[in-house]
Design a protein around this motif. Structure first.
Motif, PDB file in Angstrom:
ATOM      1  N   VAL A  17       0.503  -1.243  -0.463  1.00  0.00           N
ATOM      2  CA  VAL A  17      -0.550  -0.182  -0.235  1.00  0.00           C
ATOM      3  C   VAL A  17       0.622   1.267   0.151  1.00  0.00           C
ATOM      4  O   VAL A  17       0.374   2.092  -0.772  1.00  0.00           O
ATOM      5  CB  VAL A  17      -1.028   0.098   0.961  1.00  0.00           C
ATOM      6  N   ALA A  18       2.002   1.637   0.883  1.00  0.00           N
ATOM      7  CA  ALA A  18       2.912   2.653   0.774  1.00  0.00           C
ATOM      8  C   ALA A  18       2.830   2.453  -0.339  1.00  0.00           C
ATOM      9  O   ALA A  18       3.429   4.135  -0.835  1.00  0.00           O
ATOM     10  CB  ALA A  18       4.392   2.453   2.272  1.00  0.00           C
ATOM     11  N   ALA A  19       3.816   2.071  -0.734  1.00  0.00           N
ATOM     12  CA  ALA A  19       4.821   1.903  -2.609  1.00  0.00           C
ATOM     13  C   ALA A  19       3.658   1.978  -3.309  1.00  0.00           C
ATOM     14  O   ALA A  19       4.031   3.604  -4.459  1.00  0.00           O
ATOM     15  CB  ALA A  19       5.354   0.387  -2.909  1.00  0.00           C
ATOM     16  N   ASN A  20       2.670   1.831  -3.223  1.00  0.00           N
ATOM     17  CA  ASN A  20       1.463   2.041  -4.884  1.00  0.00           C
ATOM     18  C   ASN A  20       0.706   3.466  -4.215  1.00  0.00           C
ATOM     19  O   ASN A  20       0.641   4.295  -5.301  1.00  0.00           O
ATOM     20  CB  ASN A  20       0.295   1.296  -3.748  1.00  0.00           C
ATOM     21  N   VAL A  21       1.221   3.452  -3.052  1.00  0.00           N
ATOM     22  CA  VAL A  21       0.336   5.545  -2.517  1.00  0.00           C
ATOM     23  C   VAL A  21       1.438   5.965  -3.237  1.00  0.00           C
ATOM     24  O   VAL A  21       1.336   7.038  -4.086  1.00  0.00           O
ATOM     25  CB  VAL A  21       0.120   5.147  -0.725  1.00  0.00           C
ATOM     26  N   LEU A  30       1.038  14.511  -8.179  1.00  0.00           N
ATOM     27  CA  LEU A  30       0.032  15.235  -7.133  1.00  0.00           C
ATOM     28  C   LEU A  30       0.947  15.403  -6.145  1.00  0.00           C
ATOM     29  O   LEU A  30       2.049  14.415  -5.020  1.00  0.00           O
ATOM     30  CB  LEU A  30      -0.809  14.088  -6.504  1.00  0.00           C
ATOM     31  N   ALA A  31       1.784  16.265  -5.662  1.00  0.00           N
ATOM     32  CA  ALA A  31       1.975  17.220  -4.921  1.00  0.00           C
ATOM     33  C   ALA A  31       1.609  16.097  -3.444  1.00  0.00           C
ATOM     34  O   ALA A  31       0.352  16.299  -3.524  1.00  0.00           O
ATOM     35  CB  ALA A  31       2.858  18.309  -4.235  1.00  0.00           C
ATOM     36  N   TYR A  32       2.311  16.636  -2.230  1.00  0.00           N
ATOM     37  CA  TYR A  32       1.505  15.969  -0.685  1.00  0.00           C
ATOM     38  C   TYR A  32       0.773  16.671  -0.631  1.00  0.00           C
ATOM     39  O   TYR A  32      -0.584  16.126  -0.338  1.00  0.00           O
ATOM     40  CB  TYR A  32       2.417  15.702   0.313  1.00  0.00           C
ATOM     41  N   THR A  33       1.155  18.233  -0.931  1.00  0.00           N
ATOM     42  CA  THR A  33      -0.305  19.308  -0.057  1.00  0.00           C
ATOM     43  C   THR A  33      -1.296  19.205  -0.961  1.00  0.00           C
ATOM     44  O   THR A  33      -2.559  19.220  -0.214  1.00  0.00           O
ATOM     45  CB  THR A  33       0.199  20.948  -0.840  1.00  0.00           C
ATOM     46  N   GLU A  34      -0.861  18.676  -2.412  1.00  0.00           N
ATOM     47  CA  GLU A  34      -2.852  18.790  -3.477  1.00  0.00           C
ATOM     48  C   GLU A  34      -3.460  16.987  -2.856  1.00  0.00           C
ATOM     49  O   GLU A  34      -4.430  17.066  -2.987  1.00  0.00           O
ATOM     50  CB  GLU A  34      -2.144  18.537  -4.655  1.00  0.00           C
ATOM     51  N   LEU A  35      -2.751  16.315  -2.668  1.00  0.00           N
ATOM     52  CA  LEU A  35      -3.230  14.897  -2.367  1.00  0.00           C
ATOM     53  C   LEU A  35      -3.933  15.033  -0.557  1.00  0.00           C
ATOM     54  O   LEU A  35      -4.599  15.310  -0.823  1.00  0.00           O
ATOM     55  CB  LEU A  35      -2.465  13.578  -2.489  1.00  0.00           C
ATOM     56  N   PRO A  47      -2.670  15.088   6.815  1.00  0.00           N
ATOM     57  CA  PRO A  47      -1.788  15.709   6.421  1.00  0.00           C
ATOM     58  C   PRO A  47      -0.752  15.453   5.900  1.00  0.00           C
ATOM     59  O   PRO A  47      -0.802  14.266   5.569  1.00  0.00           O
ATOM     60  CB  PRO A  47      -1.935  16.415   8.017  1.00  0.00           C
ATOM     61  N   THR A  48       0.017  16.543   5.206  1.00  0.00           N
ATOM     62  CA  THR A  48       1.150  16.407   4.897  1.00  0.00           C
ATOM     63  C   THR A  48       1.607  15.437   4.957  1.00  0.00           C
ATOM     64  O   THR A  48       2.492  13.556   5.151  1.00  0.00           O
ATOM     65  CB  THR A  48       1.391  17.411   4.204  1.00  0.00           C
ATOM     66  N   LEU A  49       2.310  15.491   6.092  1.00  0.00           N
ATOM     67  CA  LEU A  49       3.304  14.341   6.941  1.00  0.00           C
ATOM     68  C   LEU A  49       3.259  13.217   6.846  1.00  0.00           C
ATOM     69  O   LEU A  49       3.551  12.357   7.106  1.00  0.00           O
ATOM     70  CB  LEU A  49       3.049  15.284   8.691  1.00  0.00           C
ATOM     71  N   GLY A  50       1.302  13.115   7.387  1.00  0.00           N
ATOM     72  CA  GLY A  50       0.823  11.734   7.107  1.00  0.00           C
ATOM     73  C   GLY A  50       0.814  11.127   6.037  1.00  0.00           C
ATOM     74  O   GLY A  50       1.415   9.553   6.081  1.00  0.00           O
ATOM     75  N   LEU A  51       0.516  11.853   4.906  1.00  0.00           N
ATOM     76  CA  LEU A  51       0.832  11.274   4.079  1.00  0.00           C
ATOM     77  C   LEU A  51       2.028  10.980   3.693  1.00  0.00           C
ATOM     78  O   LEU A  51       2.310   9.667   2.833  1.00  0.00           O
ATOM     79  CB  LEU A  51       0.335  12.197   2.513  1.00  0.00           C
ATOM     80  N   ARG A  52       3.255  11.381   4.106  1.00  0.00           N
ATOM     81  CA  ARG A  52       5.373  11.013   3.954  1.00  0.00           C
ATOM     82  C   ARG A  52       4.723   9.925   4.806  1.00  0.00           C
ATOM     83  O   ARG A  52       6.142   9.353   4.319  1.00  0.00           O
ATOM     84  CB  ARG A  52       5.649  12.290   4.682  1.00  0.00           C
ATOM     85  N   LYS A  53       4.690   9.536   6.072  1.00  0.00           N
ATOM     86  CA  LYS A  53       4.529   8.404   6.920  1.00  0.00           C
ATOM     87  C   LYS A  53       4.214   7.415   6.378  1.00  0.00           C
ATOM     88  O   LYS A  53       4.888   6.558   6.482  1.00  0.00           O
ATOM     89  CB  LYS A  53       4.245   8.339   8.384  1.00  0.00           C
ATOM     90  N   ILE A  71     -10.771   6.877  -4.282  1.00  0.00           N
ATOM     91  CA  ILE A  71     -11.207   7.724  -5.078  1.00  0.00           C
ATOM     92  C   ILE A  71     -10.128   9.320  -4.941  1.00  0.00           C
ATOM     93  O   ILE A  71     -10.294   9.628  -6.286  1.00  0.00           O
ATOM     94  CB  ILE A  71     -12.230   8.173  -3.728  1.00  0.00           C
ATOM     95  N   ALA A  72      -9.640   9.469  -3.645  1.00  0.00           N
ATOM     96  CA  ALA A  72      -8.726  10.992  -3.637  1.00  0.00           C
ATOM     97  C   ALA A  72      -8.219  10.312  -5.629  1.00  0.00           C
ATOM     98  O   ALA A  72      -7.159  10.950  -6.439  1.00  0.00           O
ATOM     99  CB  ALA A  72      -7.797  11.474  -3.444  1.00  0.00           C
ATOM    100  N   LEU A  73      -7.219   9.106  -5.644  1.00  0.00           N
ATOM    101  CA  LEU A  73      -6.297   8.909  -6.447  1.00  0.00           C
ATOM    102  C   LEU A  73      -6.826   8.546  -8.378  1.00  0.00           C
ATOM    103  O   LEU A  73      -6.030   8.453  -9.154  1.00  0.00           O
ATOM    104  CB  LEU A  73      -5.124   7.636  -6.181  1.00  0.00           C
ATOM    105  N   GLY A  74      -7.535   8.288  -7.626  1.00  0.00           N
ATOM    106  CA  GLY A  74      -8.724   7.007  -9.223  1.00  0.00           C
ATOM    107  C   GLY A  74      -8.908   6.487  -9.230  1.00  0.00           C
ATOM    108  O   GLY A  74      -8.390   5.799 -10.724  1.00  0.00           O
ATOM    109  N   VAL A  75      -8.460   5.532  -8.537  1.00  0.00           N
ATOM    110  CA  VAL A  75      -8.464   4.028  -8.603  1.00  0.00           C
ATOM    111  C   VAL A  75      -9.003   2.651  -7.657  1.00  0.00           C
ATOM    112  O   VAL A  75      -9.874   3.955  -6.634  1.00  0.00           O
ATOM    113  CB  VAL A  75      -6.879   3.823  -8.219  1.00  0.00           C
ATOM    114  N   HIS A  76      -9.165   1.988  -8.003  1.00  0.00           N
ATOM    115  CA  HIS A  76     -10.042   0.789  -7.079  1.00  0.00           C
ATOM    116  C   HIS A  76      -9.133   0.967  -6.362  1.00  0.00           C
ATOM    117  O   HIS A  76      -7.692   0.617  -5.943  1.00  0.00           O
ATOM    118  CB  HIS A  76     -10.176  -0.405  -8.244  1.00  0.00           C
TER     119      HIS A  76
END
Length: 165
Positions: A17-21, A30-35, A47-53, A71-76
């Motif tokens: 999951v981490a690698a796919n995100v 997408l920048a972290y802020t955009e996601l 938050p952006t820190l959570g996405l980085r983690k 949903i945010a990434l437009g994938v199943h």
């Protein structure tokens, strides 16, 4: 001093999951802020820190996070849970199932075939055991075969998206 060992460390599916995100976020430019902003719009802020983690395998993704990220990434959701290959010669490790071919894992995730055969009653003849197990899997994998009337998250609406906000 070494870091304390995590009680329940991230497993192979969590690492996938981490690698796919990371892969999908960067593929979409997408920048972290955009996601993070997209997730905020979906009422599932990370938050952006959570996405980085998440991408650095330092934060788990729960089921609600997974759905919102998909949903945010437009994938199943399977595109986050599984490796980006269906090649039968590629071996992948999935939590609970061990190492299998990528094709077998995807067929299981799509509800086409079991990855591990369920217990088959002793009275089923040996020649029919695989067929029995596959039928049991497909019955349980299909929403048409489920009793959704008692599910607190299912209700009848007038249209798709009714009651989303």
């Amino acid at each position: 001093m070494t870091a304390p060992q995590k009680k329940n460390p991230l497993g192979p599916t969590g690492r996938t999951v981490a690698a796919n995100v990371r892969r999908l976020r960067t593929r979409h430019g997408l920048a972290y802020t955009e996601l993070a902003a997209k997730l905020e719009e979906l009422d599932r802020p990370i938050p952006t820190l959570g996405l980085r983690k998440i991408e650095n395998e330092e934060r788990r993704v729960d089921a609600d996070d997974l759905m919102a990220l998909a949903i945010a990434l437009g994938v199943h959701p399977n595109a986050l849970l599984l490796p980006p290959t269906k090649d039968p010669s590629h071996l992948v490790t999935v939590t609970g199932a061990g190492t299998r071919s990528a094709m077998d894992i995807w067929m299981w995730a799509e509800g086409s075939a079991p990855i591990i055969y369920a217990d088959v009653p002793d009275h089923v003849p040996e020649s029919q055991r695989a067929e029995y197990a596959e039928a049991a899997f497909k019955t349980n994998a299909s929403p048409e075969m489920q009793d959704w009337t008692k599910d607190p998250n299912v209700r009848i609406g007038d249209r798709a998206g009714d009651g989303d906000h």
